[in-house]
Design an enzyme around this catalytic site. Structure first.
Site, mmCIF file in Angstrom:
data_model
loop_
_atom_site.group_PDB
_atom_site.id
_atom_site.type_symbol
_atom_site.label_atom_id
_atom_site.label_comp_id
_atom_site.label_asym_id
_atom_site.label_seq_id
_atom_site.Cartn_x
_atom_site.Cartn_y
_atom_site.Cartn_z
ATOM 1 N N ARG A 127 -3.503 5.333 -17.529
ATOM 2 C CA ARG A 127 -4.337 4.918 -16.486
ATOM 3 C C ARG A 127 -4.548 3.337 -16.881
ATOM 4 N NH1 ARG A 127 -6.124 5.384 -11.255
ATOM 5 N NH2 ARG A 127 -8.420 5.460 -11.159
ATOM 6 N N THR A 164 -0.771 8.397 -4.153
ATOM 7 C CA THR A 164 -0.417 8.906 -5.732
ATOM 8 C C THR A 164 0.864 9.884 -5.297
ATOM 9 O OG1 THR A 164 -2.791 8.817 -5.926
ATOM 10 C CG2 THR A 164 -1.352 10.337 -7.226
ATOM 11 N N THR A 169 0.057 6.920 -9.708
ATOM 12 C CA THR A 169 -0.532 5.971 -8.646
ATOM 13 C C THR A 169 -0.415 4.754 -8.511
ATOM 14 O OG1 THR A 169 -2.495 6.285 -7.264
ATOM 15 C CG2 THR A 169 -2.746 6.199 -9.339
ATOM 16 N N ASN A 217 -2.896 3.680 -6.056
ATOM 17 C CA ASN A 217 -4.150 3.798 -5.316
ATOM 18 C C ASN A 217 -3.744 3.851 -3.851
ATOM 19 O OD1 ASN A 217 -6.950 4.020 -5.244
ATOM 20 N ND2 ASN A 217 -7.428 2.053 -4.849
ATOM 21 N N ASP A 276 -11.243 1.838 -7.755
ATOM 22 C CA ASP A 276 -11.837 3.134 -8.238
ATOM 23 C C ASP A 276 -12.936 3.036 -9.413
ATOM 24 O OD1 ASP A 276 -9.946 4.561 -6.930
ATOM 25 O OD2 ASP A 276 -8.566 5.215 -8.582
ATOM 26 N N SER A 312 -9.286 11.246 -9.864
ATOM 27 C CA SER A 312 -9.231 12.439 -9.513
ATOM 28 C C SER A 312 -8.261 13.281 -10.078
ATOM 29 C CB SER A 312 -9.583 12.656 -7.793
ATOM 30 O OG SER A 312 -10.799 12.261 -7.870
ATOM 31 N N GLY A 364 -3.570 12.845 -3.526
ATOM 32 C CA GLY A 364 -4.624 12.949 -2.468
ATOM 33 C C GLY A 364 -5.940 12.381 -2.728
ATOM 34 N N GLY A 365 -6.329 11.421 -3.376
ATOM 35 C CA GLY A 365 -7.348 10.638 -3.594
ATOM 36 C C GLY A 365 -8.458 11.757 -4.201
#
Length: 570
Positions: free
Chosen positions: A104, A382, A400, A402, A424, A454, A474-475
């Site tokens: 991340r 993503t 991703t 974002n 985020d 997520s 899909g956020g």
């Protein structure tokens, strides 16, 4: 070594084979793709074929996944990336071990808690999504390289895995399917930056269908990584250009931030559902924790008796989701900087208290739901792809930028699109981000912190044997998408293609609305509204490209919601 190992205990989960749903003659379009020696399912066909070719050349699932990751940076620039980050689950069958790789993005060292608040003390959404301060330190290159170093077959070098992506970037790819759809929609964001216009525009417009997208700078960057490893990206000329691009747009990321970046190897989060073991990502992903939390609640209901798409089943799915998203807003963040009560949140006893609050025939409004007390129970854009090889090794990887194309800014001379992941974080307690998710102090901006996500790459096992590899973009809707893939397979006995194609629903507590894809019957929608659900029928949700082990061999299903997806094997 550039991967920190945090609390990792490699133990064997369990794998199972659910009974296949009967296939009728008119179900042919819902038949999964079958193979015997390996399967790749991704959001972009060229990248899928790259992964399958790596499997044919003797690479394992990790080798294939790394090659797919680099290829997607070329063929799916709206989500695949070198300038973003993600989460990868790796299962090694011979040792019956599963590990989680956290790559991340991180907040730059100069980040401050209030950096996205305006003069009125309220969140400035433009600052957290459109300017250089939105750029987090990217983790993709380090994460993919660490996956190869730690878990690759040893038969193929990192350069071997990067070569197909470099070739695609240098020779060009046809603009078609999802790429042709996304470029016009992102024209405003990409057109803001001269360096991006050089790559994605043909004159005064984005490249169109049947034209060819050549990315020479990106090919050179990939060649440099192939020759020098990840250090060629995180130090030297490429790092200097990436930092300069962020700073030129008003950002704060530096070359020192890039040089300091590390991927983290974490212990996966684990739960059970109807005799199956569920394995997914731990914090700073909220996905795995809330996947297990919601499944724990659902386990107390007979969903199979209600039937797929029934008002009763949809109602219970929504009511189980609401308190999980309320807990997410309060408890989830970077575990290095906040107390994340994962054990309490995934405890069966905690799920019992949440289940007891559900009325089987009445929706609860958002204001009636608060975050629980799990401490008492402690013990847009993503992409996701799934890979399994002949030996049973598997990868679930979600990555991703974002937003679609991230910030839209290509770092001059690199071909690398920069992310806008700093959105985020919680700009202010109680404020929503671009996906409508409420944030709290646990997800506050801190130097070096990893923003809450997520993303929910997931494995399902039975009796120690891998059954299902899944995940989705899909956020905020990623978690609900993955839950429904699992429920469709285990409760409703759908085959994989049916499970992926079935209409999806989503409720994230706030805003208080039940989002439903087209495909549910009018009678179901009428019942849901009568029970108090504010139903909104809207756009499609996610792209759950999945693979599964069945009695007939390895099965793959690419999500039909996106154009250009492909499941393929050999």
């Amino acid at each position: 070594m550039r991967a920190a190992v945090v609390g990792l205990t490699l133990t064997g989960p369990a794998l199972a084979q659910p009974a296949a749903a009967p296939i009728q003659a008119d179900d042919a379009r819902h038949l999964p793709v079958l193979a015997s020696r390996g399967m790749v399912s991704s959001q972009e066909a060229l990248a899928t074929r790259v992964g399958v070719d790596i499997l044919r050349r003797g690479g394992n699932a990790v080798d294939a996944a790394v090659a797919v990751g680099f290829a997607l940076a070329v063929t799916l620039p709206q989500a695949g990336n070198l300038g973003g980050g993600g989460f990868m689950l790796v299962h090694r069958a011979a040792r019956n071990e599963t590990a989680a790789i956290d790559y991340r993005e991180t907040a730059p060292a100069a980040a401050t808690r209030d950096m996205f608040l305006g003069s009125d003390g309220e969140p400035d959404r433009a600052a957290s999504t459109r300017g250089g301060k939105a750029v987090g330190v990217p983790g993709t290159v380090r994460g993919l390289a660490e996956a190869h170093r730690l878990y690759g077959s040893g038969r193929l070098t990192l350069a071997d895995l990067i070569a197909p992506a470099e070739k695609l970037a240098r020779e060009g790819i046809p603009v078609e399917a999802g790429l042709a759809d996304s470029l016009p929609r992102a024209a405003g964001r990409l057109g803001n930056w001269p360096s991006s216009r050089k790559v994605f525009f043909n004159g005064d417009r984005p490249f169109g269908r049947d034209e060819r997208l050549v990315q020479t700078d990106l090919a050179d960057t990939l060649a440099a990584i192939a020759a020098g490893g990840p250090e060629a990206f995180y130090r030297g000329a490429i790092a200097s250009r990436i930092a300069a691009a962020a700073q030129g747009a008003g950002g704060i990321m530096t070359e020192a931030d890039l040089a300091a970046y590390e991927a983290v190897i974490r212990a996966p989060v684990r739960g059970t559902y109807r005799g199956h073991d569920i394995v997914s990502m731990p914090a700073p992903s909220s996905g795995g924790i809330h996947l297990i939390q919601i499944l724990n609640v659902l386990e107390g209901f007979d969903l199979a008796r209600m039937g797929a798409g029934s008002a009763g089943a949809v109602h219970l799915l929504a009511e189980a989701m609401k308190p999980a998203y309320a807990d997410r807003a309060t408890w989830l963040g970077d575990p290095a900087r906040a107390q994340v009560p994962a054990g309490g949140l995934i405890a069966k006893s905690y799920a019992d208290t949440l289940r007891a609050a559900i009325d089987p025939a009445r929706a609860r409004p958002a204001e009636a739901i608060k975050a629980g007390d799990p401490l008492a129970f402690e013990p847009d854009q993503t992409t996701h792809y799934s890979v399994i090889d002949a030996e049973g090794n598997a990868v679930a990887n979600t990555t991703t930028l974002n937003f679609s194309y991230g910030l839209g800014l290509v770092a001059e001379g690199t071909g690398v699109l920069l992310n806008n992941e700093m959105d985020d974080f919680s700009a202010k307690t109680g404020a929503a981000n671009a996906f409508g998710l409420i944030g709290g102090p646990a997800n506050a901006i801190r130097p070096g912190a990893r923003p809450l996500s997520s993303m929910t790459p997931a494995f399902v096992f039975r009796d120690g044997r891998l059954v299902l590899v899944t995940g989705s973009p899909g956020g905020s809707r990623i978690i609900s998408t993955v839950i429904q893939i699992i429920v469709n397979v285990l409760d409703f006995r759908m085959n994989l293609a049916q499970a992926v194609a079935a209409p999806r629903i989503h409720h994230q507590w706030r805003p208080d609305r039940l989002m439903v894809e087209e495909g549910l019957s009018p009678d179901t929608l009428a019942l849901l509204r009568a029970w108090g659900h504010p139903v909104v029928v809207g756009s499609s949700s996610g792209s759950a490209n999945s693979v599964m082990r069945t009695e007939d061999g390895l099965a793959g299903a690419a999500d039909p919601r996106q154009r250009g997806t492909l499941a393929d094997g050999h």
